[in-house]
Design a protein around this motif. Structure first.
Motif, mmCIF file in Angstrom:
data_model
loop_
_atom_site.group_PDB
_atom_site.id
_atom_site.type_symbol
_atom_site.label_atom_id
_atom_site.label_comp_id
_atom_site.label_asym_id
_atom_site.label_seq_id
_atom_site.Cartn_x
_atom_site.Cartn_y
_atom_site.Cartn_z
ATOM 1 N N PRO A 28 15.273 14.369 -1.550
ATOM 2 C CA PRO A 28 15.664 14.627 -2.936
ATOM 3 C C PRO A 28 16.864 13.804 -3.408
ATOM 4 N N ASP A 29 17.772 13.459 -2.491
ATOM 5 C CA ASP A 29 18.946 12.680 -2.885
ATOM 6 C C ASP A 29 18.716 11.178 -2.782
ATOM 7 N N GLY A 30 17.519 10.752 -2.334
ATOM 8 C CA GLY A 30 17.211 9.330 -2.269
ATOM 9 C C GLY A 30 17.882 8.580 -1.142
ATOM 10 N N ARG A 31 18.468 9.283 -0.176
ATOM 11 C CA ARG A 31 19.180 8.627 0.919
ATOM 12 C C ARG A 31 18.293 8.388 2.135
ATOM 13 N N TYR A 32 17.204 9.157 2.243
ATOM 14 C CA TYR A 32 16.341 9.069 3.414
ATOM 15 C C TYR A 32 14.878 8.958 2.989
ATOM 16 N N ILE A 33 14.072 8.439 3.905
ATOM 17 C CA ILE A 33 12.624 8.416 3.731
ATOM 18 C C ILE A 33 11.987 8.889 5.029
ATOM 19 N N GLU A 85 0.829 -1.194 0.000
ATOM 20 C CA GLU A 85 0.000 0.000 0.000
ATOM 21 C C GLU A 85 0.870 1.253 0.000
ATOM 22 N N ASP A 86 0.308 2.364 -0.519
ATOM 23 C CA ASP A 86 0.903 3.708 -0.421
ATOM 24 C C ASP A 86 2.347 3.735 -0.907
ATOM 25 N N TRP A 87 2.536 3.460 -2.198
ATOM 26 C CA TRP A 87 3.867 3.383 -2.786
ATOM 27 C C TRP A 87 4.327 4.751 -3.263
ATOM 28 N N ALA A 88 5.654 4.923 -3.320
ATOM 29 C CA ALA A 88 6.236 6.190 -3.755
ATOM 30 C C ALA A 88 7.554 5.904 -4.469
ATOM 31 N N TRP A 89 7.745 6.523 -5.629
ATOM 32 C CA TRP A 89 8.980 6.364 -6.398
ATOM 33 C C TRP A 89 10.101 7.200 -5.785
ATOM 34 N N SER A 90 11.326 6.681 -5.877
ATOM 35 C CA SER A 90 12.491 7.495 -5.525
ATOM 36 C C SER A 90 12.666 8.563 -6.594
ATOM 37 N N PRO A 91 13.333 9.669 -6.270
ATOM 38 C CA PRO A 91 13.479 10.760 -7.248
ATOM 39 C C PRO A 91 14.123 10.335 -8.562
ATOM 40 N N ASP A 92 15.018 9.334 -8.530
ATOM 41 C CA ASP A 92 15.666 8.894 -9.773
ATOM 42 C C ASP A 92 14.912 7.775 -10.483
ATOM 43 N N GLY A 93 13.779 7.346 -9.908
ATOM 44 C CA GLY A 93 12.944 6.354 -10.564
ATOM 45 C C GLY A 93 13.469 4.934 -10.531
ATOM 46 N N THR A 94 14.440 4.635 -9.668
ATOM 47 C CA THR A 94 15.015 3.284 -9.624
ATOM 48 C C THR A 94 14.477 2.443 -8.480
ATOM 49 N N ARG A 95 13.806 3.076 -7.510
ATOM 50 C CA ARG A 95 13.293 2.342 -6.345
ATOM 51 C C ARG A 95 11.873 2.798 -6.016
ATOM 52 N N ILE A 96 11.157 1.929 -5.322
ATOM 53 C CA ILE A 96 9.795 2.239 -4.894
ATOM 54 C C ILE A 96 9.666 1.870 -3.420
ATOM 55 N N ALA A 97 9.262 2.829 -2.609
ATOM 56 C CA ALA A 97 8.997 2.577 -1.183
ATOM 57 C C ALA A 97 7.512 2.312 -1.004
ATOM 58 N N PHE A 98 7.177 1.427 -0.079
ATOM 59 C CA PHE A 98 5.774 1.080 0.153
ATOM 60 C C PHE A 98 5.636 0.423 1.513
ATOM 61 N N THR A 109 3.493 10.891 15.209
ATOM 62 C CA THR A 109 4.856 11.390 15.138
ATOM 63 C C THR A 109 5.391 11.032 13.763
ATOM 64 N N PHE A 110 6.597 11.510 13.443
ATOM 65 C CA PHE A 110 7.212 11.006 12.223
ATOM 66 C C PHE A 110 8.705 10.848 12.419
ATOM 67 N N LYS A 111 9.258 9.917 11.640
ATOM 68 C CA LYS A 111 10.663 9.558 11.774
ATOM 69 C C LYS A 111 11.367 9.657 10.433
ATOM 70 N N LEU A 112 12.674 9.767 10.512
ATOM 71 C CA LEU A 112 13.519 9.821 9.331
ATOM 72 C C LEU A 112 14.309 8.520 9.258
ATOM 73 N N VAL A 113 14.143 7.793 8.149
ATOM 74 C CA VAL A 113 14.807 6.504 7.972
ATOM 75 C C VAL A 113 16.036 6.696 7.102
ATOM 76 N N ASN A 114 17.200 6.315 7.636
ATOM 77 C CA ASN A 114 18.447 6.323 6.891
ATOM 78 C C ASN A 114 18.549 4.982 6.169
ATOM 79 N N LEU A 115 18.387 4.985 4.847
ATOM 80 C CA LEU A 115 18.292 3.730 4.106
ATOM 81 C C LEU A 115 19.609 2.966 4.103
ATOM 82 N N GLU A 116 20.709 3.664 4.030
ATOM 83 C CA GLU A 116 22.008 2.979 4.002
ATOM 84 C C GLU A 116 22.327 2.347 5.343
#
Length: 268
Positions: free
Chosen positions: A222-227, A169-182, A238-245
């Motif tokens: 914008p740089d695709g490093r965080y969600i 559910e609730d998918w979103a493309w990364s800015p460069d179009g190579t990944r999808i978060a959901f 609340t909301f959190k910042l996820v460091n993908l690396e």
């Protein structure tokens, strides 16, 4: 729907007068989070809208330039499946969109209480069958992420249902179009997953489960490093910042009526 050009201040109005567009007020929102039935691509050449066709729930890919229906995608978002369809999301370049559907199934639209029967292949299709994707990979039911291009060609992006009954559910493309978060849900007695943040690599098909729960559409940096994600813990937003690396999540805002909607970027 109104589209505003922030540079020229011009406004484009797109009227919802397309063939078979639904007029039911209950169907005007995708998954409860969107108030417009029209989902245009960035170039405004194509758009998607829910259909009022009685055969089964569906939405239509429409070519605005040639004024033709390109593709119809079928879904079934009744309590029978427990899944409610989220708004399709166009890729950043507008060449196609992602959605989550049952690949192929049989269902009598006149009998909503009848169980939905997944089809392992299109060769099993009957009169009341709906085929979204016909591929040779294993399929035993559940939902998969599917990409549909402007020509209506479908591509299965995820292969989660080869092992589990899954939904997204609730998918979103990364800015460069190579990944999808959901948000990933897996129905499994031994290893259940409920609304966990996951990221799909569009090219490889790899899915990473970050094992952190949330709701609403994830927001990419914008740089695709965080969600940035929304959470509700014990009734507190609340909301959190996820460091993908690093695979870590840090709280950004405290408790309260807080919801992340977008990422601020500096003006050009």
């Amino acid at each position: 729907i109104f589209v505003f050009d922030l540079g020229t201040k011009e406004r484009l109005e797109i009227l919802p007068d397309f063939p078979l567009i639904t007029t039911s007020i209950e169907d005007l929102s995708w998954g409860g989070y969107s108030i417009s039935p029209l989902v245009p691509n960035p170039q405004l050449t194509h758009l998607i809208y829910p259909s009022n066709e009685e055969a089964d729930n569906s939405f239509i890919l429409w070519d605005r330039q040639n004024e033709i229906e390109v593709k119809r995608i079928y879904h079934h978002d009744s309590p029978n499946t427990g899944i409610y369809v989220s708004s399709p999301a166009w890729s950043p370049d507008g060449s196609g969109f992602v959605t989550s559907v049952m690949l192929r199934y049989a269902h009598d639209p006149k009998n909503d209480a009848e169980p939905i029967q997944p089809l392992q292949s299109a060769s099993e299709a009957t009169e009341n069958s709906f085929i979204n994707v016909d591929d040779p990979a294993a399929y035993t039911g559940g939902f998969e992420l599917v990409r549909v291009n402007q020509n209506g060609e479908t591509q299965r992006l995820s292969f989660l249902t080869t092992t589990f009954l899954a939904s997204q559910e609730d998918w979103a493309w990364s800015p460069d179009g190579t990944r999808i978060a959901f948000w990933l849900t897996i129905k499994d007695d031994e290893f259940p997953v409920r609304d966990a943040l996951a990221v799909l690599d569009v090219n490889s098909g790899e899915v990473i489960n970050y094992c952190i729960s949330g709701y609403r559409t994830p927001v990419w940096s914008p740089d695709g490093r965080y969600i940035a994600i929304n959470q509700n813990i014990d009734g507190r937003d609340t909301f959190k910042l996820v460091n993908l690396e690093a695979g870590t999540a840090s709280a950004v805002a405290g408790e309260g009526a807080i919801k992340v909607e977008g990422w601020m970027i500096p003006p050009p």
